[in-house]
Motif scaffolding. Sequence first.
Motif, PDB file in Angstrom:
ATOM      1  N   THR A  43      -3.960   8.415  -3.997  1.00 27.90           N
ATOM      2  CA  THR A  43      -2.734   8.178  -3.230  1.00 27.90           C
ATOM      3  C   THR A  43      -1.549   9.001  -3.730  1.00 27.90           C
ATOM      4  OG1 THR A  43      -2.239   6.268  -4.647  1.00 27.90           O
ATOM      5  CG2 THR A  43      -3.437   5.840  -2.611  1.00 27.90           C
ATOM      6  N   ILE A  44      -1.456   9.219  -5.030  1.00 28.26           N
ATOM      7  CA  ILE A  44      -0.284   9.887  -5.602  1.00 28.26           C
ATOM      8  C   ILE A  44      -0.127  11.313  -5.085  1.00 28.26           C
ATOM      9  CG2 ILE A  44       0.782  10.682  -7.762  1.00 28.26           C
ATOM     10  CD1 ILE A  44      -0.462   8.362  -9.177  1.00 28.26           C
ATOM     11  N   HIS A  45      -1.243  11.989  -4.806  1.00 29.03           N
ATOM     12  CA  HIS A  45      -1.193  13.396  -4.392  1.00 29.03           C
ATOM     13  C   HIS A  45      -1.522  13.580  -2.907  1.00 29.03           C
ATOM     14  CE1 HIS A  45      -2.155  13.479  -8.804  1.00 29.03           C
ATOM     15  NE2 HIS A  45      -1.113  14.294  -8.773  1.00 29.03           N
ATOM     16  N   SER A  46      -1.352  12.515  -2.109  1.00 33.44           N
ATOM     17  CA  SER A  46      -1.679  12.581  -0.685  1.00 33.44           C
ATOM     18  C   SER A  46      -0.595  13.306   0.103  1.00 33.44           C
ATOM     19  CB  SER A  46      -1.857  11.168  -0.116  1.00 33.44           C
ATOM     20  OG  SER A  46      -2.963  10.540  -0.712  1.00 33.44           O
ATOM     21  N   LYS A  47      -1.002  14.044   1.115  1.00 35.31           N
ATOM     22  CA  LYS A  47      -0.080  14.741   2.004  1.00 35.31           C
ATOM     23  C   LYS A  47       0.493  13.767   3.035  1.00 35.31           C
ATOM     24  CE  LYS A  47      -0.895  18.699   0.035  1.00 35.31           C
ATOM     25  NZ  LYS A  47       0.128  19.352  -0.809  1.00 35.31           N
ATOM     26  N   THR A  48       1.587  14.173   3.676  1.00 37.66           N
ATOM     27  CA  THR A  48       2.320  13.282   4.584  1.00 37.66           C
ATOM     28  C   THR A  48       1.480  12.822   5.763  1.00 37.66           C
ATOM     29  OG1 THR A  48       4.417  14.332   3.971  1.00 37.66           O
ATOM     30  CG2 THR A  48       4.370  13.075   6.025  1.00 37.66           C
ATOM     31  N   VAL A  49       0.821  13.738   6.453  1.00 41.96           N
ATOM     32  CA  VAL A  49       0.031  13.381   7.637  1.00 41.96           C
ATOM     33  C   VAL A  49      -1.097  12.429   7.253  1.00 41.96           C
ATOM     34  CG1 VAL A  49      -1.459  14.261   9.470  1.00 41.96           C
ATOM     35  CG2 VAL A  49       0.596  15.535   8.832  1.00 41.96           C
ATOM     36  N   PHE A  50      -1.755  12.717   6.145  1.00 40.24           N
ATOM     37  CA  PHE A  50      -2.848  11.866   5.680  1.00 40.24           C
ATOM     38  C   PHE A  50      -2.326  10.468   5.340  1.00 40.24           C
ATOM     39  CE2 PHE A  50      -5.531  10.220   2.200  1.00 40.24           C
ATOM     40  CZ  PHE A  50      -6.759  10.200   2.854  1.00 40.24           C
ATOM     41  N   THR A  51      -1.183  10.412   4.680  1.00 41.05           N
ATOM     42  CA  THR A  51      -0.578   9.130   4.316  1.00 41.05           C
ATOM     43  C   THR A  51      -0.284   8.292   5.550  1.00 41.05           C
ATOM     44  OG1 THR A  51       0.420  10.043   2.312  1.00 41.05           O
ATOM     45  CG2 THR A  51       1.420   8.045   3.215  1.00 41.05           C
ATOM     46  N   LEU A  52       0.336   8.904   6.556  1.00 45.20           N
ATOM     47  CA  LEU A  52       0.670   8.176   7.779  1.00 45.20           C
ATOM     48  C   LEU A  52      -0.580   7.674   8.498  1.00 45.20           C
ATOM     49  CD1 LEU A  52       3.570  10.398   9.171  1.00 45.20           C
ATOM     50  CD2 LEU A  52       3.759   8.131   8.138  1.00 45.20           C
ATOM     51  N   CYS A  53      -1.627   8.492   8.506  1.00 42.71           N
ATOM     52  CA  CYS A  53      -2.887   8.079   9.135  1.00 42.71           C
ATOM     53  C   CYS A  53      -3.504   6.886   8.405  1.00 42.71           C
ATOM     54  CB  CYS A  53      -3.874   9.247   9.160  1.00 42.71           C
ATOM     55  SG  CYS A  53      -3.433  10.554  10.320  1.00 42.71           S
ATOM     56  N   ILE A  54      -3.514   6.946   7.078  1.00 40.43           N
ATOM     57  CA  ILE A  54      -4.078   5.857   6.278  1.00 40.43           C
ATOM     58  C   ILE A  54      -3.295   4.565   6.499  1.00 40.43           C
ATOM     59  CG2 ILE A  54      -4.350   4.993   3.912  1.00 40.43           C
ATOM     60  CD1 ILE A  54      -6.569   6.833   4.642  1.00 40.43           C
ATOM     61  N   LEU A  55      -1.965   4.640   6.445  1.00 37.88           N
ATOM     62  CA  LEU A  55      -1.134   3.449   6.603  1.00 37.88           C
ATOM     63  C   LEU A  55      -1.283   2.831   7.990  1.00 37.88           C
ATOM     64  CD1 LEU A  55       2.159   4.538   4.785  1.00 37.88           C
ATOM     65  CD2 LEU A  55       0.465   2.886   3.997  1.00 37.88           C
ATOM     66  N   HIS A  56      -1.324   3.684   9.021  1.00 39.03           N
ATOM     67  CA  HIS A  56      -1.489   3.161  10.381  1.00 39.03           C
ATOM     68  C   HIS A  56      -2.876   2.546  10.584  1.00 39.03           C
ATOM     69  CE1 HIS A  56       2.219   5.328  11.512  1.00 39.03           C
ATOM     70  NE2 HIS A  56       2.246   4.479  12.535  1.00 39.03           N
ATOM     71  N   LEU A  57      -3.907   3.201  10.060  1.00 40.64           N
ATOM     72  CA  LEU A  57      -5.260   2.662  10.184  1.00 40.64           C
ATOM     73  C   LEU A  57      -5.387   1.338   9.451  1.00 40.64           C
ATOM     74  CD1 LEU A  57      -8.191   3.032  11.146  1.00 40.64           C
ATOM     75  CD2 LEU A  57      -8.628   4.310   9.024  1.00 40.64           C
ATOM     76  N   TYR A  58      -4.824   1.270   8.256  1.00 39.62           N
ATOM     77  CA  TYR A  58      -4.844   0.055   7.433  1.00 39.62           C
ATOM     78  C   TYR A  58      -4.147  -1.100   8.149  1.00 39.62           C
ATOM     79  CZ  TYR A  58      -2.183  -2.764   3.980  1.00 39.62           C
ATOM     80  OH  TYR A  58      -1.534  -3.762   3.294  1.00 39.62           O
ATOM     81  N   LEU A  91       0.828  -1.208   0.000  1.00 33.74           N
ATOM     82  CA  LEU A  91       0.000   0.000   0.000  1.00 33.74           C
ATOM     83  C   LEU A  91       0.861   1.256   0.000  1.00 33.74           C
ATOM     84  CD1 LEU A  91      -2.674   1.493   0.114  1.00 33.74           C
ATOM     85  CD2 LEU A  91      -2.693   1.186   2.596  1.00 33.74           C
ATOM     86  N   ALA A  92       1.923   1.263   0.794  1.00 32.53           N
ATOM     87  CA  ALA A  92       2.763   2.462   0.914  1.00 32.53           C
ATOM     88  C   ALA A  92       3.406   2.851  -0.410  1.00 32.53           C
ATOM     89  CB  ALA A  92       3.846   2.242   1.969  1.00 32.53           C
ATOM     90  N   VAL A  93       3.676   1.867  -1.286  1.00 30.77           N
ATOM     91  CA  VAL A  93       4.349   2.154  -2.551  1.00 30.77           C
ATOM     92  C   VAL A  93       3.525   3.081  -3.440  1.00 30.77           C
ATOM     93  CG1 VAL A  93       3.399   0.176  -3.827  1.00 30.77           C
ATOM     94  CG2 VAL A  93       5.676   1.064  -4.415  1.00 30.77           C
ATOM     95  N   ASP A  94       2.215   3.143  -3.220  1.00 33.23           N
ATOM     96  CA  ASP A  94       1.353   4.005  -4.032  1.00 33.23           C
ATOM     97  C   ASP A  94       1.303   5.440  -3.522  1.00 33.23           C
ATOM     98  OD1 ASP A  94       0.489   1.989  -5.888  1.00 33.23           O
ATOM     99  OD2 ASP A  94      -0.777   1.161  -4.308  1.00 33.23           O
ATOM    100  N   PHE A  95       1.987   5.716  -2.411  1.00 30.85           N
ATOM    101  CA  PHE A  95       2.049   7.071  -1.864  1.00 30.85           C
ATOM    102  C   PHE A  95       3.417   7.695  -2.149  1.00 30.85           C
ATOM    103  CE2 PHE A  95      -1.286   5.064   0.636  1.00 30.85           C
ATOM    104  CZ  PHE A  95      -2.225   6.078   0.784  1.00 30.85           C
ATOM    105  N   PRO A  96       3.475   9.004  -2.345  1.00 33.05           N
ATOM    106  CA  PRO A  96       4.754   9.655  -2.672  1.00 33.05           C
ATOM    107  C   PRO A  96       5.750   9.636  -1.515  1.00 33.05           C
ATOM    108  CG  PRO A  96       3.025  11.297  -2.335  1.00 33.05           C
ATOM    109  CD  PRO A  96       2.350   9.957  -2.357  1.00 33.05           C
ATOM    110  N   GLN A  97       5.284   9.422  -0.297  1.00 30.26           N
ATOM    111  CA  GLN A  97       6.179   9.393   0.855  1.00 30.26           C
ATOM    112  C   GLN A  97       7.026   8.117   0.900  1.00 30.26           C
ATOM    113  OE1 GLN A  97       2.936  10.227   1.034  1.00 30.26           O
ATOM    114  NE2 GLN A  97       3.207  12.427   1.366  1.00 30.26           N
ATOM    115  N   TYR A  98       6.618   7.101   0.165  1.00 35.73           N
ATOM    116  CA  TYR A  98       7.401   5.860   0.074  1.00 35.73           C
ATOM    117  C   TYR A  98       8.485   6.072  -0.980  1.00 35.73           C
ATOM    118  CZ  TYR A  98       8.242   0.778  -0.132  1.00 35.73           C
ATOM    119  OH  TYR A  98       8.792  -0.480  -0.081  1.00 35.73           O
ATOM    120  N   PRO A  99       9.773   6.002  -0.621  1.00 40.27           N
ATOM    121  CA  PRO A  99      10.847   6.294  -1.580  1.00 40.27           C
ATOM    122  C   PRO A  99      10.778   5.384  -2.802  1.00 40.27           C
ATOM    123  CG  PRO A  99      11.712   6.138   0.655  1.00 40.27           C
ATOM    124  CD  PRO A  99      10.303   5.653   0.715  1.00 40.27           C
TER     125      PRO A  99
END
Length: 502
Positions: free
Chosen positions: A466-481, A146-154
Amino acid sequence: MSHKDLKEAFVSNLNGTSLLEISLGLSLAPLCLLCRGLLLVLYSLHCGRPLSSRKCSLLLDFLVLVSPLVFSCTVLSPVLFVVPAIIAAFCAGIFSKIYSQRRRETRVPFRQLVRDFQETFLDPEYIPAITVFRVYINVLTSISILAVDFPQYPRRYAKAETYGTGVMDFGVGAFIFGNALVCPEVRQKSYLTPSKFSSLARQFFSVWPLIFLGVGRLLCVKSIEYHEHTSEYGVHWNFFFTLAFVRLAASLLLAIFPKNKSWIVAINLAVLYQLILNSTSLKTFILHGSDGRDSRVGFFNANREGLLSLFGYLAIYMASVQVGLCLLQRRNSVKGWIKAVCFLLVTVLLLFLFLRVSQGYADPVSRRMANLSFCIWVLAHCLTFFVWFVVADLMLVFTKLLVKGARVPSCWNIVKSPHTSKKQETEAVPVGGEGICLISAINKNQLLFFLLGNVMTGAVNMLVDTIHSKTVFTLCILHLYMFLNCLIMYILHIKNIVLKFW
């Protein structure tokens, strides 16, 4: 470009990261495990009893065992090189506090403690590092898919296009390694298998859920036009099919050849496959298709990566069977496992030496082809990962000797310490780790955990940009998931429900 094309481009044409960064990243999970164990021992020391609250146990496990991994592959990835050092320093601080408090009470010299530790006998029937290795591969895979679809994942952690060593490239091979460690051929006793072919039919039947999941994933992806990276496995192929066919082929080989010679079969498979890649046009066919223009006409051509990489994955599986047989040799004492760790470290060094030679004279690492270098790289890092877990377990055993009555789930059971009386020696010891914990919960339903991760990943990608998600939102989604997935496993474990009927 359409949104589907944007997502496919987001995970395409990548080159991976360095071997050093992957090695350092692999130290995080064992350090988290060690930290959780030390915190539980410290709690026992101060409260005089183990942590018994299920809610607190789940929260502690998630915050210490899972959450740091989410942060390390997102916002902390630029400073990944210092994260293991910080966690190790925190662990050292906890251990120092435990040791200093116990020394005031017992006044036992440190050298005597070390001698007693080496003479400690462990439960030979339960090797927690194998369980923890397999569970963490599942956890890391679930985070990454899941994280790979977010920009915060290198991007360097994602799967490499042709050549390269991405974190997700390693995860694919590690999944094969983990399955082979506990395959029936490894776990079965020789006196229980009078015929080499007696269990072959059962193995063929046992893979039907993987075939079913592979077909289900294929139908879902095609029906909803879900984004997919075609060069990973092909147009119709997916990792569920790879797992199933590797298991079938390995069962057939292990029915023909002695299982204690599986390393020879692995070497022959990997080397022969690499020779064919280098001496024929097979490599060109895998990378560019039958017409040299990446055509996907015909089933074999359309799924060439998934079908031909089976040879490499099969070599990894067969080599891992040999590792499993080695690990399951009866070792009763801490001293025996220290010797095993030294042997594994020498093996790792040799594999990295062979990897350097293979990359220089054969081919760089390629998950897409599953070539010889890929096989060696996966085995080297899997053994490194496993050694980290064994070392963490041994450190927890040493710490448990300091605090009488300390309990750490998914850690080695101490059968007998040097100062154990005959009465204490005969007392019952819980098998397979003590108490309920997240690791044992996931271990009970690993395939379901992996499947839930895939389903939730698809749901998030359909509902979220996911591609245009902000950092805080990304972390919340990943932790909730991850928390939802872990919570489901935890509830099933408490109710003693195992969703496996094949």
